[in-house]
Design an enzyme around this catalytic site. Sequence first.
Site, PDB file in Angstrom:
ATOM      1  N   TYR A 154      34.136  26.189  47.202  1.00 18.88           N
ATOM      2  CA  TYR A 154      33.509  27.516  47.230  1.00 18.88           C
ATOM      3  C   TYR A 154      32.903  27.785  48.606  1.00 18.88           C
ATOM      4  O   TYR A 154      33.128  28.837  49.220  1.00 18.88           O
ATOM      5  CB  TYR A 154      32.431  27.581  46.136  1.00 18.88           C
ATOM      6  CG  TYR A 154      31.748  28.921  45.999  1.00 18.88           C
ATOM      7  CD1 TYR A 154      32.273  29.904  45.162  1.00 18.88           C
ATOM      8  CD2 TYR A 154      30.576  29.207  46.698  1.00 18.88           C
ATOM      9  CE1 TYR A 154      31.654  31.139  45.026  1.00 18.88           C
ATOM     10  CE2 TYR A 154      29.950  30.432  46.571  1.00 18.88           C
ATOM     11  CZ  TYR A 154      30.488  31.396  45.730  1.00 18.88           C
ATOM     12  OH  TYR A 154      29.861  32.614  45.600  1.00 18.88           O
ATOM     13  N   LYS A 158      34.080  30.675  51.379  1.00 21.12           N
ATOM     14  CA  LYS A 158      33.209  31.765  51.839  1.00 21.12           C
ATOM     15  C   LYS A 158      33.045  31.731  53.363  1.00 21.12           C
ATOM     16  O   LYS A 158      32.879  32.772  54.006  1.00 21.12           O
ATOM     17  CB  LYS A 158      31.856  31.695  51.127  1.00 21.12           C
ATOM     18  CG  LYS A 158      31.952  31.929  49.618  1.00 21.12           C
ATOM     19  CD  LYS A 158      32.543  33.299  49.284  1.00 21.12           C
ATOM     20  CE  LYS A 158      32.495  33.607  47.803  1.00 21.12           C
ATOM     21  NZ  LYS A 158      33.015  34.934  47.475  1.00 21.12           N
TER      22      LYS A 158
HETATM   23  N1  LIG Z   1      26.422  35.398  41.409  1.00 19.86           N
HETATM   24  C1  LIG Z   1      26.025  34.836  42.538  1.00 19.86           C
HETATM   25  O1  LIG Z   1      25.011  34.143  42.586  1.00 19.86           O
HETATM   26  C2  LIG Z   1      26.791  35.070  43.820  1.00 19.86           C
HETATM   27  C3  LIG Z   1      26.186  34.706  45.031  1.00 19.86           C
HETATM   28  C4  LIG Z   1      26.876  34.900  46.222  1.00 19.86           C
HETATM   29  C5  LIG Z   1      28.157  35.437  46.176  1.00 19.86           C
HETATM   30  N2  LIG Z   1      28.717  35.773  44.988  1.00 19.86           N
HETATM   31  C6  LIG Z   1      30.069  36.341  45.013  1.00 19.86           C
HETATM   32  O2  LIG Z   1      30.063  37.629  44.458  1.00 19.86           O
HETATM   33  C7  LIG Z   1      31.342  37.922  43.899  1.00 19.86           C
HETATM   34  C8  LIG Z   1      31.157  38.435  42.476  1.00 19.86           C
HETATM   35  O3  LIG Z   1      30.505  37.439  41.730  1.00 19.86           O
HETATM   36  P1  LIG Z   1      29.779  37.732  40.326  1.00 19.86           P
HETATM   37  O4  LIG Z   1      28.588  36.865  40.305  1.00 19.86           O
HETATM   38  O5  LIG Z   1      29.658  39.184  40.110  1.00 19.86           O
HETATM   39  O6  LIG Z   1      30.880  37.061  39.347  1.00 19.86           O
HETATM   40  P2  LIG Z   1      31.355  37.423  37.869  1.00 19.86           P
HETATM   41  O7  LIG Z   1      31.979  36.175  37.354  1.00 19.86           O
HETATM   42  O8  LIG Z   1      30.251  38.065  37.083  1.00 19.86           O
HETATM   43  O9  LIG Z   1      32.487  38.532  38.118  1.00 19.86           O
HETATM   44  C9  LIG Z   1      33.666  38.227  38.816  1.00 19.86           C
HETATM   45  C10 LIG Z   1      34.790  39.153  38.346  1.00 19.86           C
HETATM   46  O10 LIG Z   1      35.962  38.829  39.093  1.00 19.86           O
HETATM   47  C11 LIG Z   1      37.080  38.793  38.224  1.00 19.86           C
HETATM   48  N3  LIG Z   1      38.107  37.908  38.755  1.00 19.86           N
HETATM   49  C12 LIG Z   1      38.061  36.556  38.877  1.00 19.86           C
HETATM   50  N4  LIG Z   1      39.222  36.105  39.382  1.00 19.86           N
HETATM   51  C13 LIG Z   1      40.012  37.189  39.586  1.00 19.86           C
HETATM   52  C14 LIG Z   1      41.338  37.375  40.069  1.00 19.86           C
HETATM   53  N5  LIG Z   1      42.100  36.341  40.442  1.00 19.86           N
HETATM   54  N6  LIG Z   1      41.813  38.637  40.134  1.00 19.86           N
HETATM   55  C15 LIG Z   1      41.067  39.697  39.741  1.00 19.86           C
HETATM   56  N7  LIG Z   1      39.825  39.576  39.266  1.00 19.86           N
HETATM   57  C16 LIG Z   1      39.299  38.343  39.182  1.00 19.86           C
HETATM   58  C17 LIG Z   1      36.522  38.300  36.893  1.00 19.86           C
HETATM   59  O11 LIG Z   1      37.360  38.652  35.808  1.00 19.86           O
HETATM   60  C18 LIG Z   1      35.153  38.977  36.860  1.00 19.86           C
HETATM   61  O12 LIG Z   1      35.220  40.240  36.227  1.00 19.86           O
HETATM   62  C19 LIG Z   1      32.159  36.641  44.016  1.00 19.86           C
HETATM   63  O13 LIG Z   1      32.988  36.717  45.151  1.00 19.86           O
HETATM   64  C20 LIG Z   1      31.091  35.578  44.200  1.00 19.86           C
HETATM   65  O14 LIG Z   1      31.570  34.443  44.874  1.00 19.86           O
HETATM   66  C21 LIG Z   1      28.061  35.618  43.807  1.00 19.86           C
END
Ligand SMILES: NC(=O)c1ccc[n+]([C@@H]2O[C@H](COP(=O)([O-])OP(=O)(O)OC[C@H]3O[C@@H](n4cnc5c(N)ncnc54)[C@H](O)[C@@H]3O)[C@@H](O)[C@H]2O)c1
Length: 257
Positions: A154, A158
């Site tokens: 991960y 990133k």
């Molecule tokens: N939640 C955190 O703490 C956090 C922190 C930093 C960065 N992020 C980043 O933010 C972004 C969103 O994360 P989130 O927390 O909202 O996650 P989440 O799991 O709530 O939502 C992610 C969405 O992406 C979709 N998805 C996954 N793989 C996919 C694919 N191959 N094709 C199409 N859709 C796909 C899933 O179905 C889901 O609806 C991610 O890139 C994550 O790495 C999250």
Amino acid sequence: MTARLEGRVAVITGAGSGIGLATARRFASEGAKVVLADMNVQSGEAAAKEVGGIFVRADVTIAGDVENMYKVAFDTYGRIDIAFNNAGISPTDDDSILTTELEVWERVNRVNLTSIFLCCKYVIPYMQKTGKGSIINTASFVATMGAATSQIAYTASKGGVLSMTRELGVQFAREGIRVNALSPGPVNTPMLQELFAKDPERATRRLVHIPMGRFAEASEIAAAAAFLASDDSSFITASNFLVDGGISGAYVTPLDA
Ligand SMILES: NC(=O)c1ccc[n+]([C@@H]2O[C@H](COP(=O)([O-])OP(=O)(O)OC[C@H]3O[C@@H](n4cnc5c(N)ncnc54)[C@H](O)[C@@H]3O)[C@@H](O)[C@H]2O)c1
């Protein structure tokens, strides 16, 4: 709510959950026409219905799906102004480099990094048609900070998002296309909740490093995405936009009040 995105067309990946869903709500409330892409049809369709947008099923690791997603957006609305490339995964079998399998490394990098390559590759030509666009790629604060609680694939994915974004921002700056990375700190979404559900100690260990003493809400990340999408950020490109509650600036955090 201001209407900074009136008349703009935005494509959001991972729009069925968490940050993507909150951003779809925010963009729509600021006047944008929103195209919601996700591989999860049920949540994606529900989200599209809620915000009055259209849903396109897309697996962002598949080039044909990504091409189709932008084609549907363009054919429906005649332009694409904003691409929020946000879909990502953070699976529990991604851990220390000593125990993480090559298959996990490849899967995580494909979903988190190759997807951004594909999204940028296929959306930029649409933005070149109008000489304007804002691309926002979701990175993470872990792209710039090390963690002893490793998720090696991960973190590396990133980091890749960050350097690809910087290069694209520089390359396309004179064509009116801005490209920025949005780097959230830990956000209270299903992704994080799943990771910490089995082990509350994992959450406590992280909270101590956050000056604000809490995780972000998805709506707070959506607000930053709306800023980067809008002309309010017209002189910001090739940047790493951190929304991390102060984590990356902290040495000693406050004690609980
Ligand atoms: N939640 C955190 O703490 C956090 C922190 C930093 C960065 N992020 C980043 O933010 C972004 C969103 O994360 P989130 O927390 O909202 O996650 P989440 O799991 O709530 O939502 C992610 C969405 O992406 C979709 N998805 C996954 N793989 C996919 C694919 N191959 N094709 C199409 N859709 C796909 C899933 O179905 C889901 O609806 C991610 O890139 C994550 O790495 C999250």
